[in-house]
Design a protein around this motif. Structure first.
Motif, short mmCIF file in Angstrom:
data_model
loop_
_atom_site.label_atom_id
_atom_site.label_comp_id
_atom_site.label_asym_id
_atom_site.label_seq_id
_atom_site.Cartn_x
_atom_site.Cartn_y
_atom_site.Cartn_z
N LEU A 96 0.82 6.30 -0.74
CA LEU A 96 -0.06 5.39 -1.46
C LEU A 96 0.76 4.46 -2.35
CD1 LEU A 96 -2.85 4.42 -2.54
CD2 LEU A 96 -2.74 6.30 -4.19
N PHE A 97 1.72 5.02 -3.09
CA PHE A 97 2.56 4.21 -3.97
C PHE A 97 3.38 3.21 -3.16
CE2 PHE A 97 6.70 3.40 -5.87
CZ PHE A 97 6.33 2.89 -7.11
N ASP A 98 3.93 3.67 -2.04
CA ASP A 98 4.78 2.79 -1.22
C ASP A 98 4.00 1.61 -0.66
OD1 ASP A 98 6.93 4.44 -1.70
OD2 ASP A 98 6.76 5.52 0.22
N GLN A 99 2.68 1.76 -0.50
CA GLN A 99 1.86 0.70 0.07
C GLN A 99 1.30 -0.26 -0.98
OE1 GLN A 99 1.55 0.28 3.50
NE2 GLN A 99 3.12 1.87 3.42
N LEU A 100 1.48 0.03 -2.27
CA LEU A 100 0.97 -0.86 -3.32
C LEU A 100 1.79 -2.14 -3.35
CD1 LEU A 100 0.42 1.67 -6.28
CD2 LEU A 100 -1.34 0.68 -4.80
N ASP A 101 1.11 -3.27 -3.61
CA ASP A 101 1.87 -4.50 -3.76
C ASP A 101 2.47 -4.56 -5.17
OD1 ASP A 101 -0.10 -5.55 -5.56
OD2 ASP A 101 -1.25 -6.35 -3.88
N SER A 134 -5.66 1.72 -3.48
CA SER A 134 -4.88 1.05 -2.45
C SER A 134 -5.09 -0.46 -2.50
CB SER A 134 -5.27 1.58 -1.07
OG SER A 134 -4.70 0.80 -0.04
N SER A 135 -4.01 -1.20 -2.43
CA SER A 135 -4.10 -2.66 -2.51
C SER A 135 -5.00 -3.23 -1.42
CB SER A 135 -2.70 -3.27 -2.39
OG SER A 135 -1.86 -2.83 -3.44
N LYS A 136 -5.15 -2.53 -0.30
CA LYS A 136 -5.99 -3.01 0.80
C LYS A 136 -7.48 -2.80 0.54
CE LYS A 136 -2.35 -1.84 4.14
NZ LYS A 136 -2.00 -1.01 5.33
N LEU A 137 -7.82 -2.00 -0.47
CA LEU A 137 -9.23 -1.64 -0.70
C LEU A 137 -9.78 -2.18 -2.01
CD1 LEU A 137 -9.12 2.07 0.54
CD2 LEU A 137 -10.01 0.08 1.75
N LYS A 138 -9.08 -3.08 -2.65
CA LYS A 138 -9.56 -3.63 -3.92
C LYS A 138 -10.86 -4.42 -3.69
CE LYS A 138 -5.71 -5.74 -4.96
NZ LYS A 138 -4.65 -6.49 -5.66
#
Length: 546
Positions: free
Chosen positions: A401-406, A474-478
């Motif tokens: 999850l952390f690795d996928q954050l922008d 997750s940056s994809k779910l904001k």
């Protein structure tokens, strides 16, 4: 390293410096015995000088022998912050405490192995058996009742039947099929073999009936006061080469339930090979419990004897741990012998003591277990998502999850740029004390694996007056409502625990988080440090309509 008895302070210093610069050295214990030709105080000063040099990051302990005459040297060491002891024995014991502390910390920071199989215990079946016994004012379950409870928790048991008389023993032996084992059945007799209450390897129903007659006479003679209710007949277990183990639990007045593991059999008290642990267990803690016994080395296999099925043995310890958590009426468990080999485990005998519960199961424990009751399914954009407390096993997905954050989301969460989170930090995020803090994660199954979509955490002060929260999605779910669902769950949880205030800090430019906080009724105020907004929610106030 022996620096010889005529060593001066300079030689002490030079020797210590060499050791401190060696990457293969973690700790140094300096021993000094007084002589007539060198200064003990000078030796201490040499040690102090090197220990205080910059860049020297090793643990140094000292032992200056010589009674009160060494007080000036010991004072010098103490003032420099170097632990020192009057005897080598005391110094070694102190060092072992440090070693065990480090080992325990490393163990706690390990990511637990996944449980090799999921099991759903028949808790209600076990609870009904216990309630029936308590209703009849019994504090000890019969062997068949105890084995039924083990079976309800998916612990393999040997087939067992109750026989009221020698004639019934014959019928049971014929039903099970020889060879069988025969045991006396009495609440007053805990150790059946001590009074001749066990006969093994009976080859026919007729022999079983005769053995029952002889056993009844023998036990009645040795224990005339015991009330004998019958016999148990069980299939004779054939496990050549299997190890006899003991797994149990007892209740300590301070720590609550305590689990026990060790070498079992009739000589269990004489062998005295056991280790204890506090529930709840995970696979790592179960392995550690096993490793602290002498029999652990034999369980790993030797010569022509294969290693036991360690995963199954660890899982059995987890099941016993869950048993004492789920059923607060259980005050004692004794599974002995528990056979273990490369094929798995088998419980041959079991005793369970019970008493009326005065507190819920989880409140009896020194360590709060995983609060499964807080799991909650929600619908989000037509997808089913599970909101649940975080577990140590979640570390890999938490890192993902952390690795996928922008970059912006990382800065909003940590108030700065972080390239990666070390294992030790993620372990602290996932291995929490449920009694003082809580973290809820949102998870979803994808391609057969659980994915972490977001997390909200709150850490309370010791008085549970105020809790500080943080949240990341997750940056994809904001913008899809996941942050709102997580924050709402945390607010409900804190209210139910009696927390008075929920606080947090947000960067002033994080407009999404500030807007979410406003919807929940948080009061916002600028903090002295520039660009940071403090949030406060009075949990006793009326709840806003979302």
């Amino acid at each position: 390293m022996d620096i010889i008895g005529d060593a001066t302070g300079e030689r002490y210093a030079n020797a210590l410096r060499v050791l401190m610069e060696d990457e293969g050295v973690d700790d140094v214990l300096v021993l000094h015995s007084p002589t007539a030709i060198v200064s003990s105080l000078g030796a201490a000063q040499g040690i102090v000088g090197v220990a205080q040099e910059k860049g020297k990051r090793r643990c140094v302990l000292a032992s200056w022998l010589g009674g009160d005459t060494m007080n000036p040297a010991r004072r010098q060491l103490t003032e420099a912050g170097i632990p020192n002891y009057s005897t080598p024995d005391g110094a070694v014991r102190a060092w072992l405490h440090i070693l065990n502390y480090r080992r325990n910390q490393e163990l706690l920071m390990e990511t637990p192995h996944s449980v090799p199989e999921a099991f759903r215990p028949a808790t209600e079946t076990a609870r009904l058996i216990i309630q029936s016994a308590l209703a009849n004012d019994r504090t000890m379950l019969t062997e068949p009742e105890a084995k039924t409870i083990l079976s309800a928790y998916d612990i393999p048991i040997v087939e067992t039947q109750i026989a009221k008389s020698p004639q019934d023993v014959r019928l049971a032996a014929d039903s099970i099929g020889p060879p069988v084992a025969l045991k006396i059945l009495s609440e007053d007799i805990s150790h059946k073999s001590d009074v001749g209450g066990v006969v093994l390897d009976i080859g026919s129903p007729g022999d079983a009936q005769a053995a029952a007659h002889a056993m009844l006479e023998r036990v009645s003679s040795l224990r005339p006061e015991a009330v004998i209710t019958g016999f148990t007949v069980q299939k004779m277990a054939r496990r050549p080469g299997a190890h006899e183990l003991i797994v149990g639990a007892t209740t300590d007045p301070v720590f609550g339930p305590i689990l026990l593991f060790g070498e079992g059999g009739t000589g269990v008290e004489v062998i005295d090979d056991k280790a204890i642990a506090l529930p709840p267990l995970n696979m790592n803690l179960a392995r550690d419990l096993i490793s602290r016994t002498r029999i652990a080395r034999r369980l790993a296999g030797y010569r022509d004897r294969p290693a036991v099925d360690t995963d199954t043995l660890c899982l059995t310890l987890l099941k016993v741990s869950q048993l004492v958590i789920d059923l607060p009426e259980i005050v004692e468990i004794d599974i002995n012998p528990l056979l273990a080999d490369e094929k798995g485990i088998l419980a041959l005998d079991a005793r369970i003591g019970v008493a009326r519960a005065t507190t819920p199961g989880s409140e009896r424990l020194a360590i709060r277990p995983y609060p499964k009751e807080l799991e909650e399914w929600i619908q989000l954009d037509g997808e089913r998502i599970l909101l649940r407390p975080i577990r140590p096993e979640d570390e890999p997905e938490h890192k993902h999850l952390f690795d996928q954050l922008d970059a912006q989301d990382i800065r909003f969460r940590f108030f700065g740029q972080i390239r990666q989170l070390p294992h030790s930090q993620i372990a602290r995020f996932t291995q929490i004390d449920y009694d003082r803090e809580m973290a809820f994660i949102a998870t979803q199954m994808a391609d057969g694996q659980s994915q972490t979509l977001g997390v909200v955490r709150a850490v309370a002060d010791p008085d549970n007056t105020r809790a500080e929260f943080a949240i990341v999605v997750s940056s994809k779910l904001k913008g899809k409502g996941l942050g709102r669902a997580l924050l709402a769950k945390m607010i409900r949880y804190c209210r139910e625990r009696g927390t008075r205030e929920l606080i947090g800090e947000v960067l002033a430019e994080n407009s999404r988080m500030l807007g979410l906080a406003k919807r929940f009724g948080f009061a916002a105020n600028r903090l002295p440090q520039g660009g940071v907004v403090g949030l406060t929610l009075d949990l006793s106030a009326a709840r806003p309509q979302l």
